[in-house]
Design a protein around this motif. Structure first.
Motif, short mmCIF file in Angstrom:
data_model
loop_
_atom_site.label_atom_id
_atom_site.label_comp_id
_atom_site.label_asym_id
_atom_site.label_seq_id
_atom_site.Cartn_x
_atom_site.Cartn_y
_atom_site.Cartn_z
N LYS A 11 0.79 -1.36 0.03
CA LYS A 11 -0.31 -0.03 -0.26
C LYS A 11 0.91 1.70 0.16
CE LYS A 11 -3.55 2.59 2.06
NZ LYS A 11 -3.78 3.31 3.90
N LEU A 15 1.20 4.19 -2.84
CA LEU A 15 1.13 6.10 -2.48
C LEU A 15 1.90 6.35 -3.22
CD1 LEU A 15 -0.66 5.27 0.64
CD2 LEU A 15 -1.89 5.97 -1.17
N ARG A 17 4.50 5.17 -6.27
CA ARG A 17 3.76 5.43 -7.14
C ARG A 17 5.37 4.35 -6.89
NH1 ARG A 17 0.02 7.24 -6.41
NH2 ARG A 17 -1.13 8.35 -7.38
N VAL A 91 5.01 17.05 -18.96
CA VAL A 91 4.44 16.18 -18.87
C VAL A 91 3.83 15.11 -19.16
CG1 VAL A 91 4.84 17.22 -16.18
CG2 VAL A 91 2.75 16.93 -17.26
N ILE A 94 -0.82 11.75 -18.22
CA ILE A 94 -1.38 11.62 -16.78
C ILE A 94 -2.09 11.09 -17.17
CG2 ILE A 94 -2.62 12.17 -15.14
CD1 ILE A 94 -1.95 15.43 -16.09
N GLU A 98 -6.84 12.81 -10.84
CA GLU A 98 -6.30 13.49 -9.85
C GLU A 98 -6.82 12.86 -7.86
OE1 GLU A 98 -7.47 18.27 -9.60
OE2 GLU A 98 -8.25 17.14 -11.43
N ALA A 99 -6.17 13.04 -7.38
CA ALA A 99 -6.20 12.90 -6.28
C ALA A 99 -7.88 13.49 -5.31
CB ALA A 99 -5.65 13.42 -5.30
N TYR B 88 -0.47 14.25 -2.45
CA TYR B 88 -1.08 13.38 -4.21
C TYR B 88 0.10 13.57 -4.90
CZ TYR B 88 -3.71 17.24 -5.14
OH TYR B 88 -4.03 19.43 -5.55
N PHE B 89 -0.21 12.92 -5.78
CA PHE B 89 0.61 13.24 -7.09
C PHE B 89 -0.03 13.10 -8.30
CE2 PHE B 89 2.88 10.06 -4.70
CZ PHE B 89 4.36 10.25 -4.89
N TYR B 90 0.07 14.53 -8.51
CA TYR B 90 -0.34 14.73 -9.88
C TYR B 90 0.40 16.33 -10.40
CZ TYR B 90 -5.10 15.31 -12.75
OH TYR B 90 -5.39 15.50 -14.43
N PRO B 91 0.58 16.42 -11.46
CA PRO B 91 1.84 17.29 -12.19
C PRO B 91 1.33 18.88 -11.89
CG PRO B 91 0.99 16.01 -13.83
CD PRO B 91 0.27 15.51 -13.06
N LEU B 143 -3.63 23.25 -15.75
CA LEU B 143 -3.07 21.67 -17.00
C LEU B 143 -3.61 21.92 -18.34
CD1 LEU B 143 -2.58 18.63 -15.18
CD2 LEU B 143 -0.86 20.04 -15.56
N ASP B 286 -6.19 8.43 0.88
CA ASP B 286 -5.22 8.65 1.72
C ASP B 286 -3.86 9.68 1.82
OD1 ASP B 286 -3.10 7.74 3.78
OD2 ASP B 286 -3.05 5.78 3.43
N TYR B 287 -3.97 10.92 2.40
CA TYR B 287 -3.21 11.94 1.80
C TYR B 287 -2.16 12.13 2.65
CZ TYR B 287 -7.06 13.58 -1.36
OH TYR B 287 -7.93 14.19 -1.74
N ARG B 288 -2.34 10.79 3.64
CA ARG B 288 -1.23 10.82 4.71
C ARG B 288 -0.45 12.52 5.49
NH1 ARG B 288 2.27 9.14 0.43
NH2 ARG B 288 0.87 9.88 -0.94
#
Lengths: 99, 495
Positions: A11, A15, A17, A91, A94, A98-99, B88-91, B143, B286-288
């Motif tokens: 997990k 998270l 990646r 980039v 994708i 998006e989170a 979180y991963f997003y460009p 973006l 889960d943003y930790r």
């Protein structure tokens, strides 16, 4: 005790990646567990009368005025990027939302 | 006995999450410009790009704006507040985390009052909407998806980081809202508040104000919430209302047909006027979160808090109250006058001259608003100043000009600045004729020229009086004092 199992490692890797091999997953499960055990020693301390804190130095209210300051030339920062494209940072495609 | 599908009535449970961009000169943690519409990647710094070793420092104006908004929303201001990293991963986020506030937001537990005016009866009803929390955070970049206008078809994306680090307030409401109209009004009231405070332009088209909606429906009387659905992508208050009304209908139909609803995010499509599924949500993300080590905590002192509280302007709800109670204006008029802060300022400077509030309101709501709407103008775009409007009304009051002349001259005043309305009407020969003998001469001439009509009047056909009145107004281009003329006319006709 803070024993991790492989699914926790999977997990966390997901998270972050990170793509792990099966061997790595097994190795990290043991290693991360022992790191957590090491930190667990801190719970031996009596913190009954200690205020929770999130930092080592007690500081608060550090602010700056709402004024423009000179900074690095944006064009230089753009050129430093792995893939500048015109005025933009390029980039890769994708995947996932998006989170 | 189980209720049949047709007899069940459902209610919607709605909460709004609003992001409000602040109008500070510089970003929240770096001293570069926040200017909207600048060429891509010109308002960037090593801090907004997340270079290693940089130190973000909080913009004091952001803190002030957050506390003032918190106070305006009747919130508790936290004596101790801190920033956290949301991973979180997003460009659009160069650091792979957003600096936000998690467990100790700057403000919590507030409320705002909304007022809904029935379009038919013009009756006003009020409702309190709870505010769960308000926190400060940084905006992300923008973006551009190459190869397709949609993310799914693009081969790569281009990023503009101008917006990364622009200060935002996130304001979360309690699930107290029940209809699309209430949600739209809540959003509008929030916009009025930030505009009155002067902390944001509240422009939805430019994205300064963004509202996400959480909505579920349940049978009336049920305590538990239904399946929560998030709606995004609405860039007007009417779109918020329509998206919610659409969702209520869609979800009600699904429940009545026994179809399951999924926790998901849906997008409002303006073109087709419906919502479409964007993604299913599996559990909570889960943003930790963890405390941002680069930013020390914030402890707002009592003195500072009182200072900021004392700087708050009169807020929309208080203003509406005062206009209704003290000035005796109708809820509908009050709503229009307080909706736009420029209109409010205009109205207030007009009545500050001592002019009658109701008369000023009537003129603003009538001919002036009509003109603004038809020309698509703001109150600040017209040549007529509040002082000139007040003078115009004062000339009517003093009997210098008639109300009709005032209306006739208004179009000119709206487009051409004048120093003095009195001089203008004088030079145009528009002043009211209140000279009794001059009017009497005209009436005598008319009576002599129309003996048959006088006869009809005296025989009881009193309506014929209108003919004489019309003739006098025609001769004087509407300048004869109508009240005086009327009096004299009746006396003379009666003989």
């Amino acid at each position: 005790m803070a024993k991790l199992d492989r699914s926790d490692v999977q997990k966390v890797a997901d998270l972050a990646r990170l793509r792990l091999t099966e061997a790595e997953e097994i190795a990290f499960t043991t290693q991360l567990s022992s790191i957590l055990d090491y930190f667990e020693q801190l719970s031996n301390l009596d913190t009954e009368n200690v205020e929770p804190t999130t930092r080592a130095i007690e500081l608060s209210n550090i602010v700056r005025a709402d004024e423009l300051q000179p900074t690095v030339d944006p064009a230089i920062m753009l050129q430093e990027a792995p893939e500048p494209e015109g005025e933009f940072f390029r980039v890769p495609q994708i995947l996932g939302g998006e989170a | 006995m189980p209720a049949t599908a047709t007899s069940t009535t459902y209610e919607a449970v709605i909460g709004l999450e609003t992001h409000c961009q602040l109008n500070t000169k510089t970003k929240i943690f770096s001293p570069v410009s926040t200017e909207f519409g600048a060429p891509p990647n010109t308002n960037i710094s090593p801090i907004c790009l997340g270079y290693p070793g940089v130190l973000p420092v909080l913009n004091e104006k952001v803190l002030e704006s957050a506390v003032k908004t918190g106070l305006a929303l009747n919130c508790q201001i936290a004596p101790y507040s801190k920033f956290d990293r949301k991973q979180y991963f997003y460009p659009d986020l160069p650091k792979n985390y957003q600096i936000s506030q998690y467990d100790l937001p700057i403000a919590e537990q507030g409320w705002l009052d909304i007022e809904l005016v029935d379009p038919v009866t013009k009756e006003a009803t009020r409702k309190k909407i709870g505010i769960t929390r308000l926190h400060m955070e940084e905006d992300a970049g923008k973006l551009v998806h190459a190869g397709s206008d949609r993310l799914s078809g693009s081969t790569h994306s281009l990023v503009d980081f101008n917006r990364a680090g622009v200060p935002l307030l996130e304001i979360v409401s309690e699930p107290d809202i029940r209809t699309g109209a209430e949600a739209a009004e809540y959003g509008q009231e929030l916009r009025r508040i930030v505009r009155y405070l002067g902390i944001s332009d509240g422009n939805m088209q430019e994205g300064s104000l963004r509202c996400d909606v959480n909505i579920s429906i349940r049978p009336v009387g049920q305590k538990e919430f239904g399946t929560k659905i998030e709606i995004k992508n609405m860039n007007s208050f009417s779109a918020i209302q329509k998206a919610i009304d659409y969702e209520i209908e869609r979800q009600t139909k699904a429940l009545e047909a026994g179809e399951p609803l999924y926790q998901e995010t849906r997008l409002w499509e303006e073109g087709s006027q419906r919502t479409i599924s964007m993604r299913k949500k599996e559990g909570s993300s889960d943003y930790r979160y963890f405390p941002e080590p680069d930013l020390p905590p914030i402890e707002v002192s009592k003195e500072q808090l009182e200072q900021w509280r004392s700087e708050l302007p009169e807020l929309p709800a208080a203003k509406r109250d005062r206009y209704e109670t003290d000035l005796g204006l109708s809820p509908y008029d009050v709503r229009v006058l307080t909706d736009d802060h420029q209109m409010t300022a205009y109205f207030e400077s007009a009545i500050a001259t001592g002019a009658d509030a109701k008369q000023i309101a009537n003129w603003l709501m009538g001919d002036i608003l009509g003109y603004l709407n038809s020309e698509k103008l703001n109150i600040s775009d017209i040549a007529l100043t509040p002082a000139t409007l007040a003078e115009l009304l004062q000339l009517i009051d003093a009997g210098t000009i008639s109300g009709k002349i005032a209306k006739d001259i208004l179009p000119e005043l709206l487009t051409t600045p004048v120093d003095s309305v009195a001089k203008l009407v004088e030079s145009k020969g528009m002043t009211q004729i209140s000279d009794m003998s001059a009017i009497e001469v005209m009436i005598d001439e008319l009576i002599a020229a129309n003996p048959d009509k006088v006869e009809q009047f005296r025989a009881g056909k009193t309506k014929i009086q209108g003919f004489f009145m019309g003739q006098i107004m025609k001769q004087t281009s509407g300048r004869a004092d109508p009240k005086l003329t009327n009096q004299l006319l009746v006396n003379k006709l009666k003989g």
